[in-house]
Design a protein around this motif. Structure first.
Motif, mmCIF file in Angstrom:
data_model
loop_
_atom_site.group_PDB
_atom_site.id
_atom_site.type_symbol
_atom_site.label_atom_id
_atom_site.label_comp_id
_atom_site.label_asym_id
_atom_site.label_seq_id
_atom_site.Cartn_x
_atom_site.Cartn_y
_atom_site.Cartn_z
ATOM 1 N N ALA A 1 34.091 40.865 31.443
ATOM 2 C CA ALA A 1 35.413 40.257 31.260
ATOM 3 C C ALA A 1 35.747 40.152 29.771
ATOM 4 O O ALA A 1 36.880 40.424 29.351
ATOM 5 C CB ALA A 1 35.461 38.882 31.919
ATOM 6 N N ARG A 2 34.762 39.790 28.969
ATOM 7 C CA ARG A 2 34.981 39.678 27.519
ATOM 8 C C ARG A 2 35.335 41.053 26.931
ATOM 9 O O ARG A 2 36.268 41.186 26.136
ATOM 10 C CB ARG A 2 33.745 39.110 26.841
ATOM 11 N N ALA A 3 34.613 42.087 27.332
ATOM 12 C CA ALA A 3 34.879 43.446 26.843
ATOM 13 C C ALA A 3 36.245 43.937 27.333
ATOM 14 O O ALA A 3 36.998 44.575 26.579
ATOM 15 C CB ALA A 3 33.775 44.387 27.300
ATOM 16 N N ALA A 4 36.569 43.619 28.568
ATOM 17 C CA ALA A 4 37.867 44.019 29.118
ATOM 18 C C ALA A 4 39.012 43.311 28.390
ATOM 19 O O ALA A 4 40.076 43.911 28.164
ATOM 20 C CB ALA A 4 37.928 43.726 30.615
ATOM 21 N N MET A 5 38.800 42.060 27.997
ATOM 22 C CA MET A 5 39.814 41.320 27.240
ATOM 23 C C MET A 5 40.066 41.988 25.888
ATOM 24 O O MET A 5 41.213 42.154 25.463
ATOM 25 C CB MET A 5 39.388 39.871 27.016
ATOM 26 N N THR A 6 38.972 42.355 25.230
ATOM 27 C CA THR A 6 39.103 43.014 23.924
ATOM 28 C C THR A 6 39.851 44.338 24.075
ATOM 29 O O THR A 6 40.765 44.640 23.295
ATOM 30 C CB THR A 6 37.709 43.257 23.307
ATOM 31 N N ARG A 7 39.477 45.083 25.069
ATOM 32 C CA ARG A 7 40.137 46.372 25.310
ATOM 33 C C ARG A 7 41.619 46.173 25.646
ATOM 34 O O ARG A 7 42.480 46.884 25.148
ATOM 35 C CB ARG A 7 39.413 47.103 26.434
ATOM 36 N N ARG A 8 41.905 45.201 26.503
ATOM 37 C CA ARG A 8 43.292 44.898 26.880
ATOM 38 C C ARG A 8 44.108 44.514 25.650
ATOM 39 O O ARG A 8 45.218 45.004 25.437
ATOM 40 C CB ARG A 8 43.319 43.756 27.898
ATOM 41 N N ASP A 9 43.556 43.652 24.813
ATOM 42 C CA ASP A 9 44.260 43.214 23.608
ATOM 43 C C ASP A 9 44.509 44.378 22.651
ATOM 44 O O ASP A 9 45.581 44.481 22.051
ATOM 45 C CB ASP A 9 43.486 42.099 22.905
ATOM 46 N N LYS B 1 40.584 38.884 35.817
ATOM 47 C CA LYS B 1 40.765 37.782 36.771
ATOM 48 C C LYS B 1 39.751 37.869 37.906
ATOM 49 O O LYS B 1 39.172 36.846 38.311
ATOM 50 C CB LYS B 1 42.191 37.792 37.330
ATOM 51 N N ILE B 2 39.529 39.069 38.402
ATOM 52 C CA ILE B 2 38.557 39.248 39.489
ATOM 53 C C ILE B 2 37.160 38.854 39.017
ATOM 54 O O ILE B 2 36.422 38.153 39.728
ATOM 55 C CB ILE B 2 38.580 40.705 40.002
ATOM 56 N N GLU B 3 36.806 39.291 37.811
ATOM 57 C CA GLU B 3 35.487 38.976 37.254
ATOM 58 C C GLU B 3 35.331 37.465 37.056
ATOM 59 O O GLU B 3 34.272 36.898 37.340
ATOM 60 C CB GLU B 3 35.292 39.724 35.929
ATOM 61 N N GLN B 4 36.385 36.798 36.606
ATOM 62 C CA GLN B 4 36.337 35.346 36.416
ATOM 63 C C GLN B 4 36.189 34.642 37.761
ATOM 64 O O GLN B 4 35.423 33.676 37.882
ATOM 65 C CB GLN B 4 37.597 34.864 35.690
ATOM 66 N N GLN B 5 36.905 35.113 38.761
ATOM 67 C CA GLN B 5 36.802 34.498 40.089
ATOM 68 C C GLN B 5 35.415 34.711 40.682
ATOM 69 O O GLN B 5 34.848 33.809 41.293
ATOM 70 C CB GLN B 5 37.870 35.069 41.025
ATOM 71 N N THR B 6 34.893 35.914 40.483
ATOM 72 C CA THR B 6 33.570 36.225 41.029
ATOM 73 C C THR B 6 32.481 35.358 40.391
ATOM 74 O O THR B 6 31.596 34.835 41.080
ATOM 75 C CB THR B 6 33.228 37.716 40.787
ATOM 76 N N SER B 7 32.585 35.201 39.066
ATOM 77 C CA SER B 7 31.567 34.415 38.351
ATOM 78 C C SER B 7 31.834 32.918 38.443
ATOM 79 O O SER B 7 30.913 32.114 38.253
ATOM 80 C CB SER B 7 31.513 34.828 36.881
ATOM 81 N N GLY B 8 33.069 32.542 38.710
ATOM 82 C CA GLY B 8 33.417 31.125 38.753
ATOM 83 C C GLY B 8 33.581 30.538 37.364
ATOM 84 O O GLY B 8 33.689 29.317 37.212
#
Length: 99
Positions: A30-38, A10-17
């Motif tokens: 964010a994409r890598a973090a999503m994969t790791r989270r999943d 969420k922070i990365e998405q907010q930072t990048s817009g």
């Protein structure tokens, strides 16, 4: 850990817009973090299933143990040692005929 990754995404998405995962400029982190989270969530779900199965098996084994112990106790009570049985006194038989 999965929740921490969610916050970082969420922070990365907010930072990048950019919050659209399909956008060409979506943050790589964010994409890598999503994969790791999943992957973490998937592992958690699988481990919870295995834990539930293990708990069920342990409960069933405990019940079997209780039944086995109960059966063993009953069998031990049925088998009286030959020397431990009381013999009726001999004088009762002769005493009863004197009456």
């Amino acid at each position: 850990m999965a929740n921490d990754l969610e916050q970082q995404i969420k922070i990365e998405q907010q930072t990048s817009g950019i919050s659209d995962v399909n956008h060409f400029a979506y943050p790589t982190f964010a994409r890598a973090a999503m994969t790791r989270r999943d992957n973490l969530r998937s592992s958690i779900a699988e481990l919870e299933k295995r834990l539930d199965r293990a708990r069920q098996e342990a409960l069933e084994a405990f019940e079997q143990l209780k039944l086995s112990e109960s059966a063993g106790d009953l069998e031990a009570q049925r088998q009286v040692k030959p020397g431990s049985r009381r013999k009726p006194p001999k004088h009762l038989g002769s005493h009863a005929s004197n009456r």
